[in-house]
Design an enzyme around this catalytic site. Sequence first.
Site, PDB file in Angstrom:
ATOM      1  N   HIS A  30      12.198  -0.890  32.478  1.00 16.18           N
ATOM      2  CA  HIS A  30      12.164  -2.200  31.899  1.00 16.18           C
ATOM      3  C   HIS A  30      11.218  -2.402  30.669  1.00 16.18           C
ATOM      4  O   HIS A  30      11.858  -3.093  29.806  1.00 16.18           O
ATOM      5  CB  HIS A  30      11.799  -3.300  32.823  1.00 16.18           C
ATOM      6  N   ASP A 149      16.188 -10.480  31.930  1.00 20.33           N
ATOM      7  CA  ASP A 149      15.989  -9.440  31.396  1.00 20.33           C
ATOM      8  C   ASP A 149      16.653  -9.612  29.931  1.00 20.33           C
ATOM      9  O   ASP A 149      15.819  -9.349  28.895  1.00 20.33           O
ATOM     10  CB  ASP A 149      16.492  -8.179  31.815  1.00 20.33           C
ATOM     11  N   ASP A 162      20.583  -7.773  33.648  1.00 23.93           N
ATOM     12  CA  ASP A 162      19.551  -7.170  34.435  1.00 23.93           C
ATOM     13  C   ASP A 162      19.363  -5.997  34.755  1.00 23.93           C
ATOM     14  O   ASP A 162      20.575  -5.175  34.986  1.00 23.93           O
ATOM     15  CB  ASP A 162      19.487  -7.891  35.961  1.00 23.93           C
TER      16      ASP A 162
END
Length: 265
Positions: A30, A149, A162
């Site tokens: 991430h 995100d 995401d």
Amino acid sequence: YEISLGLVGSEMCIRDSGMYRGAEAGTLLHEVLEWSFDFGVKNALTESEQRRTYLENRLSRHGWQDELDRVDTWLSGFLLTPFLLPGKVPPLSLPDLDTFQVELEFLFPVDSVSTHDIDQLCQHYLLPGQARPSLSKIDLNGMLKGFIDLVFSYQDNYFVVDWKSNWLGHQNADYQPETMAREILHKRYDVQYALYLLALHRLLRYRKADYDYDSDIGGALYFFLRGWQSETQGLFADKPDRAFIEKLDLLCQGQPLSVQRGTDS
């Protein structure tokens, strides 16, 4: 192909893309993707020295600095992949995105919102007829806060994204639509993307004078990062019916399903 290595501790597998299994690896991926968009995807691809310096610093914090080449190859390959979105031609090119927001924060009030009602809505409209764990029955009060995100605009549609590092199997064939859908429901990511789309719906309704859900919202995109080389590209996409988002909006404004006229739940 995949490469399996014996590792110390709970991390037991690394694929050719350089992705360890586990929450720590998920956080790393991430962070790497967030950096890529903050830095600019085109810059992240062309400025190889800066990219590799960033990756080396991030990997060294986890003791994974020896995997620099592997992770660098994965990142470049993933960012260059033309992703096939439902009903969209040509494919999505991440380097060519020019309207996006990383880690979009949302915050809105909820007053006596029943998670049972949210569950009913999701089960009726999102992947209907498929089994999933029930949500715990509580009433939500206060402020609902979250971070998406990535939100981007493509061909006049807005999408929520995401990144998912979930491991669904050793083979690319393990990232089939039905497998990803089962994981979505098992982890109740359907509820997650429902709230993400509601947040985007409210934002656009406020900011865009001619906003229309049907024509402006593209939907939710969940990228299963370990399946990016599979036939499906590890991409799960869904756009709920307008009726769903309107009912969820009213529900979060304090109108339970029992008093909403014309509810299908």
